[in-house]
Design a protein around this motif. Structure first.
Motif, short mmCIF file in Angstrom:
data_model
loop_
_atom_site.label_atom_id
_atom_site.label_comp_id
_atom_site.label_asym_id
_atom_site.label_seq_id
_atom_site.Cartn_x
_atom_site.Cartn_y
_atom_site.Cartn_z
N SER A 1 -17.67 -23.46 -17.12
CA SER A 1 -18.16 -23.26 -18.48
C SER A 1 -19.23 -22.17 -18.54
O SER A 1 -19.34 -21.44 -19.52
N GLU A 2 -20.07 -22.09 -17.48
CA GLU A 2 -21.15 -21.11 -17.45
C GLU A 2 -20.64 -19.81 -16.85
O GLU A 2 -20.45 -19.70 -15.63
N LEU B 1 -21.56 -27.28 -11.30
CA LEU B 1 -22.01 -27.14 -9.92
C LEU B 1 -20.91 -27.53 -8.95
O LEU B 1 -20.66 -26.84 -7.95
N ILE B 2 -20.23 -28.64 -9.22
CA ILE B 2 -19.12 -29.07 -8.36
C ILE B 2 -17.98 -28.06 -8.42
O ILE B 2 -17.40 -27.69 -7.39
N ARG C 1 -25.84 -17.42 -4.28
CA ARG C 1 -25.75 -16.19 -5.07
C ARG C 1 -25.31 -16.52 -6.50
O ARG C 1 -25.79 -15.91 -7.47
N SER C 2 -24.39 -17.49 -6.64
CA SER C 2 -23.97 -17.90 -7.98
C SER C 2 -25.10 -18.59 -8.73
O SER C 2 -25.34 -18.32 -9.91
N LEU C 3 -25.80 -19.50 -8.05
CA LEU C 3 -26.91 -20.21 -8.70
C LEU C 3 -28.04 -19.24 -9.06
O LEU C 3 -28.76 -19.46 -10.04
N ASN C 4 -28.18 -18.19 -8.29
CA ASN C 4 -29.21 -17.20 -8.57
C ASN C 4 -28.94 -16.47 -9.88
O ASN C 4 -29.86 -15.91 -10.51
N ASN C 5 -27.67 -16.47 -10.32
CA ASN C 5 -27.31 -15.78 -11.57
C ASN C 5 -27.65 -16.58 -12.82
O ASN C 5 -27.59 -16.04 -13.93
N LEU C 6 -27.95 -17.87 -12.67
CA LEU C 6 -28.20 -18.71 -13.84
C LEU C 6 -29.38 -18.18 -14.65
O LEU C 6 -30.45 -17.91 -14.10
N LEU C 7 -29.16 -18.08 -15.94
CA LEU C 7 -30.22 -17.65 -16.84
C LEU C 7 -31.03 -18.83 -17.37
O LEU C 7 -32.16 -18.67 -17.82
N GLU C 8 -30.44 -20.02 -17.34
CA GLU C 8 -31.12 -21.24 -17.77
C GLU C 8 -30.49 -22.42 -17.03
O GLU C 8 -29.52 -22.26 -16.29
N HIS C 9 -31.05 -23.58 -17.25
CA HIS C 9 -30.58 -24.76 -16.55
C HIS C 9 -29.12 -25.06 -16.91
O HIS C 9 -28.67 -24.74 -18.02
N PHE C 10 -28.39 -25.69 -15.96
CA PHE C 10 -27.02 -26.11 -16.26
C PHE C 10 -27.01 -26.95 -17.54
O PHE C 10 -27.73 -27.94 -17.66
N HIS C 11 -26.16 -26.57 -18.47
CA HIS C 11 -26.10 -27.35 -19.71
C HIS C 11 -24.76 -27.26 -20.42
O HIS C 11 -24.43 -28.10 -21.25
N SER D 1 -21.53 -27.41 -19.26
CA SER D 1 -20.42 -28.26 -18.83
C SER D 1 -20.79 -29.74 -18.98
O SER D 1 -21.82 -30.09 -19.57
N PHE D 2 -19.99 -30.62 -18.40
CA PHE D 2 -20.11 -32.06 -18.62
C PHE D 2 -21.10 -32.69 -17.64
O PHE D 2 -21.16 -32.32 -16.47
N PHE D 3 -21.83 -33.68 -18.14
CA PHE D 3 -22.66 -34.54 -17.30
C PHE D 3 -22.04 -35.93 -17.15
O PHE D 3 -22.48 -36.71 -16.31
N PHE D 4 -21.07 -36.26 -17.99
CA PHE D 4 -20.37 -37.54 -17.93
C PHE D 4 -18.88 -37.25 -17.74
O PHE D 4 -18.24 -36.68 -18.63
#
Length: 615
Positions: free
Chosen positions: A46-47, A247-248, A333-343, A345-348
């Motif tokens: 999603s991100e 993340l998964i 390297r992928s996580l380094n690209n995040l502009l904000e916290h994971f939000h 995609s799904f948490f449930f």
């Protein structure tokens, strides 16, 4: 005819138990349909900023020699560790981090649970981002001892090698924290608690060094020096919480797509992506989430809204430390690209394969239907408790309803029935005694809750055996005390069951939005309670059969089942639960002893009450 009168009609009341049974059957069937292609979806990112697998990785070559050197040191240190091995480990690892030019911090901790002491020392280092302002951070973690009690020699060595390697890159926009915990259970919890200043000094020391808000955590579990065959992704958090699905998905895309490593979930080593394996994967995940325990060092981070996973190397194969190191490099390297916290995609969600899932909107109705069946049964009992049938004995000699009863019917706003038909009139409900009994039984659940969370480990087996024997006689004993003290009528017993089912349905409905798996499992095991008839007109054989069935559905029986499922002694399960209560903040025990167990006790009182009232 008023709506209330219509609802009280005999025909509708007879249909409500069937509606409850239908809710249970549809709820279970709904869950069993989820692994089908028509009801599940393929995973997706999603991100868009993550861009998994879109970078070249360079870990390898001389870095492999460095890794093997560190692994040799870790293995030697693990073999020569003394009783204070964690202190020696922290000193040695801290020296290596310091040689890299990183800022180093250490933290001592000590927890007490079930009569045991869990102490150790964590060590960590912070790589300050050349292009960042220390407001965000990523964590690369490895436990000195993994969840199986094995020395995580290659995992720790890989974190050290990656710390040396990643420091040479100037592209990082987030700080990177390299964390080595002394164990997989207490150490991560102590560190993350202290990082957010929610620890309990002096048992848990404060952190001398911090960075910014943690955006993601990756834990490496690689306990052997051999090559591995597949990468097992562990993602279950405490109390059934889950990391963001992105993340998964990112880890799966990088491992299986970029690095050609086969990925697995929920210990399904030979998944063929067919219905049977999808269902088993989903159910295994539900059991882990329902139990609410930590499945790895990553679990301690998830309650703080930090997305975390553990990468476990499994089997014997041709993949080695270079492949795993490049996987971690690409993931960071992928996580380094995040502009904000994971939000986004799904948490449930429920995963049934590494690339197949169902979201909360699809699976939630199954648990809600099971919870609703208790509410429907409670409504039926409430309506029945407010009606009274007048038979032939209440009619005058010429077959007509007596004038006194007719006036009572007319004052209630109900039409008198024709001759020969039973007349339904309103009856006053006696609520106080029934409500007090239900509340008292729910408060009684605090006794086993306190008992099993505070006893020493050596007393668990004897305490459990005594409690199990008391459980057998407790419903009959409580019923005897209740009937002799208050002389309850069948109406009281009906209202007791009504309030109990109403509370059970309410609790499970609310719980389904927090921990779907726990709500569903308890709802299924409690479903026979709906059909226990509280009226006294029953044969002893039927009552005995109900009591035997209830004994098979008690929480103590479920604990034995969990021990068999894990292949562990019962004392270890109780020890794990007490540790989770003290250290992880698990609240599964609250649901079991203060929601499920009281409902079970009241169901047993219903059966014993039928005998008592009949006698």
């Amino acid at each position: 005819m008023s709506i209330l009168t219509s609802l009280r009609s005999t025909r509708i009341l007879k249909l409500l138990p069937l509606v409850s049974a239908l809710c249970i059957l549809v709820g279970v069937a709904w869950l069993l349909l989820l692994p089908l292609d028509d009801y599940s979806r393929r995973t997706y990112i999603s991100e868009n900023a993550l861009l998994p697998g879109q970078v070249h990785t360079y870990f390898g070559g001389s870095e492999q020699d460095v890794f093997r050197s560190y692994r040799h040191e870790v293995t030697a240190l693990g073999k020569n560790a003394s009783a204070d091995g964690s202190g020696v480990m922290a000193e040695k690892i801290g020296g290596i981090f310091d040689a890299f030019g990183l800022k180093v911090g250490k933290q001592k901790f000590e927890y007490t649970a079930a009569g045991g002491v869990y102490a150790g020392e964590n060590v960590y280092a912070v790589l300050q981002a050349p292009r960042g302002d220390a407001t965000e951070a990523l964590v690369l973690c490895a436990a000195w001892v993994n969840t199986e009690g094995e020395l995580n020699e290659s995992g720790v060595a890989l974190v050290l090698a990656l710390a040396r390697y990643l420091k040479r890159w100037s592209l990082w926009s987030k700080d990177i924290i390299f964390l080595i915990t002394s164990d997989s259970r207490a150490g991560p919890q102590a560190w993350v608690d202290a990082y957010h200043d929610l620890h309990a000094p002096p048992a848990v020391a404060s952190l001398p060094l911090k960075s910014g808000a943690i955006q993601g955590v990756v834990v490496v579990d690689y306990p052997t020096s051999r090559g591995f065959e597949s990468l097992h992704i562990v993602y279950d958090g405490i109390n059934g919480q889950l990391p963001n699905l992105d993340l998964i998905n990112t880890a799966v895309r990088i491992a299986s797509g970029q690095m050609a490593i086969r990925t697995t979930l929920q210990e399904m080593w030979n998944h063929d992506n067919q219905y049977k394996d999808r269902l088993r994967t989903m159910l295994r995940g539900m059991v882990n989430q329902g139990l609410g325990h930590a499945s790895g060092p990553h679990s301690s981070f998830i309650p703080y809204h930090i997305d975390a996973i553990t990468l476990q190397a499994y089997g014997d194969g041709w993949h080695d430390e270079v492949t795993l190191g490049r996987t971690v490099e690409s993931l960071f390297r992928s996580l380094n690209n995040l502009l904000e916290h994971f939000h986004q995609s799904f948490f449930f969600y429920l995963l049934m394969a590494e690339r197949r899932f169902v979201s909360i909107g699809t699976y939630l109705p199954s648990a809600m239907l099971i919870a609703v069946n208790f509410t429907i049964a409670a409504i039926a009992l409430w309506l029945k408790s407010g009606r009274q049938n007048t038979g032939e004995e209440e009619k005058s000699g010429d077959g007509r309803v007596s004038e006194e009863k007719r006036r009572l019917i007319e004052s209630a706003g109900e039409a008198p029935s024709a001759a020969g038909q039973p007349v339904v009139v309103s009856e006053e409900r006696l609520l106080l005694l029934s409500m007090a009994f239900v509340v008292a039984i729910h408060f009684l659940g605090f006794i086993p809750l306190y008992l099993f969370n505070n006893l020493d480990e050596k007393n668990f087996n004897s305490a459990f055996n005594i409690f199990t024997l008391l459980n057998i006689v407790l419903p009959s004993a409580l019923c005897a005390i209740f009937t002799k003290s208050f002389a309850p009528t069948p109406l009281h017993f009906a209202l007791i069951k009504c309030f109990s089912l109403l509370l059970l349905g309410m609790f499970l409905s609310a719980l389904a939005t927090l921990n779907f798996s726990l709500s569903f499992l308890i709802g299924v095991f409690s479903s026979p309670i709906t059909f226990i008839n509280p009226t006294p007109k029953r044969k002893w054989t039927v009552g005995t059969a109900w009591m035997i069935l209830l004994q098979g559905l008690t929480p103590t029986t479920a604990l034995v089942g969990v021990a068999l499922y894990w292949g562990e002694p019962l004392s270890e399960i109780l020890k794990e639960a007490a540790f989770g209560w003290r250290v992880w903040g698990m609240w599964t025990q609250v649901v079991v002893w203060c929601v499920w167990w009281p409902a079970w006790i009241i169901a047993g009182v219903q059966v014993a009450g039928s005998w008592a009232v009949e006698a």
